[in-house]
Design a protein around this motif. Structure first.
Motif, PDB file in Angstrom:
ATOM      1  N   LEU A   1      -2.640   3.853  -1.598  1.00 33.25           N
ATOM      2  CA  LEU A   1      -2.841   4.725  -2.763  1.00 33.25           C
ATOM      3  C   LEU A   1      -2.264   6.091  -2.416  1.00 33.25           C
TER       4      LEU A   1
ATOM      5  N   ILE B   1      -5.168   0.791   1.022  1.00 33.11           N
ATOM      6  CA  ILE B   1      -5.868  -0.232   0.227  1.00 33.11           C
ATOM      7  C   ILE B   1      -5.949  -1.537   1.007  1.00 33.11           C
TER       8      ILE B   1
ATOM      9  N   VAL C   1     -11.651   0.625 -15.472  1.00 35.82           N
ATOM     10  CA  VAL C   1     -11.784   0.241 -14.064  1.00 35.82           C
ATOM     11  C   VAL C   1     -10.492  -0.435 -13.616  1.00 35.82           C
ATOM     12  N   ILE C   2      -9.919   0.096 -12.543  1.00 32.10           N
ATOM     13  CA  ILE C   2      -8.632  -0.368 -12.031  1.00 32.10           C
ATOM     14  C   ILE C   2      -8.849  -1.011 -10.667  1.00 32.10           C
ATOM     15  N   ARG C   3      -8.362  -2.225 -10.520  1.00 31.04           N
ATOM     16  CA  ARG C   3      -8.287  -2.814  -9.171  1.00 31.04           C
ATOM     17  C   ARG C   3      -6.866  -2.583  -8.688  1.00 31.04           C
ATOM     18  N   PRO C   4      -6.658  -1.640  -7.752  1.00 34.09           N
ATOM     19  CA  PRO C   4      -5.289  -1.214  -7.431  1.00 34.09           C
ATOM     20  C   PRO C   4      -4.342  -2.360  -7.059  1.00 34.09           C
TER      21      PRO C   4
ATOM     22  N   VAL D   1      -1.371   9.664  -9.724  1.00 40.06           N
ATOM     23  CA  VAL D   1      -2.048   8.621  -8.960  1.00 40.06           C
ATOM     24  C   VAL D   1      -1.129   7.408  -8.942  1.00 40.06           C
TER      25      VAL D   1
ATOM     26  N   LEU E   1      -0.158   4.819 -11.659  1.00 42.23           N
ATOM     27  CA  LEU E   1      -1.396   4.427 -12.337  1.00 42.23           C
ATOM     28  C   LEU E   1      -1.839   5.481 -13.340  1.00 42.23           C
TER      29      LEU E   1
ATOM     30  N   ASP F   1     -12.629  -0.438  -6.329  1.00 45.16           N
ATOM     31  CA  ASP F   1     -12.299  -0.097  -7.715  1.00 45.16           C
ATOM     32  C   ASP F   1     -12.008   1.390  -7.855  1.00 45.16           C
ATOM     33  N   LEU F   2     -11.146   1.692  -8.807  1.00 45.91           N
ATOM     34  CA  LEU F   2     -10.692   3.061  -9.060  1.00 45.91           C
ATOM     35  C   LEU F   2     -10.856   3.352 -10.542  1.00 45.91           C
TER      36      LEU F   2
END
Lengths: 109, 109
Positions: free
Chosen positions: B101, B59, B6-9, B33, B25, A78-79
């Motif tokens: 990423l 990733i 919260v980001i799930r790439p 990013v 992002l 997670d980011l």
């Protein structure tokens, strides 16, 4: 550490019994790339950076991102981006170690 | 995209048949990013950024980091910093998709 080279972040983690451990992987005037290492129960309390954007990425473990009035569960991969001035923090709520990549731009002086 | 959240790439990856796919992002004057998404065989050729530091983090998938006169194998979780002016690139040498990423500081104008 020489750059560019391939880095496996977990190899560089530094855990401490008393408080969050910190490691710097790269630092310039533009950018700080570091690791925040949390034993179970440890946290980096809510704080903010004037004029600096922060990126967190969870390398391993589980916990919560601390935000103003909110806690957001985090898992490996997670980011989260905390734009400048936005309060943020991390707490290890799991039973294993938690390792988080922490990137700041520009780099602190 | 709202920040902080919260980001799930991988959810945001954009793959293209013709060339590397790019997703942003987060972007500010301080920081970009983004995601670089490679089908097998695709690459981002050797290039450099004047006055900008770059961070790559893998990733998912496998491939190589391209540097001047060198190719360094990369696997999920690996990180590489290319300080400003240092040529760098990525090639997917695997049989699966490769998602990386890509962070630049300061953000491109």
């Amino acid at each position: 550490m020489d750059h560019p080279s391939v880095i496996r972040p977990a190899v560089h983690a530094s855990y401490h019994r008393d408080k969050m451990g910190k490691t710097t992987l790269f630092q310039s005037s533009r950018l700080l790339v570091g690791l925040n290492a949390f034993e179970p129960g440890q946290e980096h309390a809510l704080h903010a950076h004037a004029g600096m954007d922060k990126v967190y990425q969870v390398i391993e473990g589980e916990g919560v991102f601390l935000l103003e009035g909110r806690e957001l569960p985090m898992h490996a991969g997670d980011l989260l981006v905390a734009p400048e001035g936005v309060p943020h923090g991390v707490r290890n709520t799991g039973t294993e170690r938690l390792l988080v990549l922490a990137i700041l731009a520009p780099g602190p002086r």
